[in-house]
Scaffold this motif. Structure first.
Motif, PDB file in Angstrom:
ATOM      1  N   CYS A  85       0.946  26.100 -36.472  1.00 55.30           N
ATOM      2  CA  CYS A  85       1.903  27.151 -36.821  1.00 55.30           C
ATOM      3  C   CYS A  85       1.231  28.309 -37.563  1.00 55.30           C
TER       4      CYS A  85
ATOM      5  N   ARG B 103      -1.299  21.957 -39.122  1.00 59.67           N
ATOM      6  CA  ARG B 103      -0.387  22.561 -38.146  1.00 59.67           C
ATOM      7  C   ARG B 103      -1.013  23.767 -37.435  1.00 59.67           C
TER       8      ARG B 103
ATOM      9  N   PRO C 277       7.311  25.305 -33.460  1.00 61.48           N
ATOM     10  CA  PRO C 277       6.796  24.435 -32.403  1.00 61.48           C
ATOM     11  C   PRO C 277       7.957  23.670 -31.779  1.00 61.48           C
ATOM     12  N   GLU C 278       7.628  22.947 -30.732  1.00 58.19           N
ATOM     13  CA  GLU C 278       8.579  22.008 -30.154  1.00 58.19           C
ATOM     14  C   GLU C 278       8.034  20.619 -30.390  1.00 58.19           C
ATOM     15  N   TYR C 279       8.813  19.811 -31.098  1.00 57.93           N
ATOM     16  CA  TYR C 279       8.449  18.416 -31.345  1.00 57.93           C
ATOM     17  C   TYR C 279       9.439  17.541 -30.598  1.00 57.93           C
TER      18      TYR C 279
ATOM     19  N   SER D 283       7.088  24.735 -38.946  1.00 62.67           N
ATOM     20  CA  SER D 283       6.385  23.465 -39.124  1.00 62.67           C
ATOM     21  C   SER D 283       5.869  23.324 -40.548  1.00 62.67           C
TER      22      SER D 283
ATOM     23  N   SER E 294       7.682  30.840 -30.083  1.00 63.93           N
ATOM     24  CA  SER E 294       7.570  29.390 -29.983  1.00 63.93           C
ATOM     25  C   SER E 294       6.266  28.989 -29.311  1.00 63.93           C
ATOM     26  N   TYR E 295       5.893  27.748 -29.577  1.00 62.68           N
ATOM     27  CA  TYR E 295       4.673  27.215 -28.976  1.00 62.68           C
ATOM     28  C   TYR E 295       4.843  25.713 -28.803  1.00 62.68           C
ATOM     29  N   GLY E 296       4.023  25.161 -27.940  1.00 60.18           N
ATOM     30  CA  GLY E 296       4.096  23.725 -27.699  1.00 60.18           C
ATOM     31  C   GLY E 296       3.352  23.366 -26.437  1.00 60.18           C
TER      32      GLY E 296
ATOM     33  N   GLY F 134       7.736  25.532 -26.144  1.00 56.67           N
ATOM     34  CA  GLY F 134       8.730  25.526 -27.203  1.00 56.67           C
ATOM     35  C   GLY F 134      10.100  26.027 -26.788  1.00 56.67           C
TER      36      GLY F 134
ATOM     37  N   TYR G 297      13.328  21.072 -32.231  1.00 53.56           N
ATOM     38  CA  TYR G 297      12.672  21.821 -33.302  1.00 53.56           C
ATOM     39  C   TYR G 297      12.502  20.904 -34.515  1.00 53.56           C
TER      40      TYR G 297
ATOM     41  N   HIS H 118      10.851  17.587 -27.692  1.00 58.23           N
ATOM     42  CA  HIS H 118      11.894  18.356 -27.017  1.00 58.23           C
ATOM     43  C   HIS H 118      12.891  18.992 -27.983  1.00 58.23           C
TER      44      HIS H 118
END
Length: 190
Positions: A20, A18, A79-81, A13, A109-111, A116, A85, A83
């Motif tokens: 991140c 963020r 992250p997952e933005y 990110s 990963s995170y979200g 993520g 990356y 659905h």
């Protein structure tokens, strides 16, 4: 001679404010627990990268390509933005071309609810196309902003550390095996 594995941790990110940074700091602390890694943090938010792909790169882009080329293995913290990356991560990946070949990649990963995972599954396809090897285990932080305390540590510190240790053990195995293979003969990418 330094036999440590050169591990590049890539921030996914570049957004202001963020999350991140928190996840990347936790990841770096897990990596520091292992003696076999020499960590290189690659944060695209701190690099002067061009706005688009072209024939000539900025000095930071050339430096990024050299850092990826020197690395034996990678950990992508993403992250997952929506659905997927982040675009900044895709730009970094596409800017490097063949330097990913025959090297292992792990993911933290995170979200939101998925943690993520959808971003990671897409990244697995991208890295496969680049002839990189993704390790099976990853670390995920669903609803990440609720999972970390003010100290920057996950509330489930032991379980998260165990997941990180398993992922890093797989990454180290692949990194050693693939480094030895690359030294023995060139990878036959098409």
């Amino acid at each position: 001679m330094n036999d440590k594995l050169r591990l590049a941790m890539i921030y996914g990110s570049t957004r202001e404010g963020r999350f991140c940074d928190i996840v990347a700091d936790w990841t770096a602390a897990q990596i520091a627990r292992r003696d076999e890694f020499d960590l290189d943090r690659i944060d695209p938010a701190l690099l002067d990268l061009p706005d688009r792909h072209g024939r000539h790169g900025t000095p930071d882009l050339v430096n990024l390509q050299q850092r990826i080329w020197r690395a034996d293995a990678f950990v992508v913290v993403t992250p997952e933005y929506n659905h997927g990356y982040p675009a900044a991560l895709k730009f970094v990946i596409d800017s490097v071309q063949g330097h990913w070949q025959a090297k292992p990649v792990a993911f933290v990963s995170y979200g939101g609810r998925s943690g993520g995972l959808r971003a990671v599954e897409q990244l697995r396809q991208v890295f496969s196309e680049l002839h990189a090897v993704t390790v099976r285990d990853s670390v995920i932080f669903p609803m990440a902003w609720n999972r970390f305390g003010d100290n920057g540590l996950p509330h489930d510190a032991e379980a998260s550390a165990a997941a990180g240790a398993g992922m890093l053990a797989q990454l180290a195995w692949w990194a050693h095996a693939l480094r030895q293979a690359r030294a023995g003969w060139p990878y036959p990418a098409s």
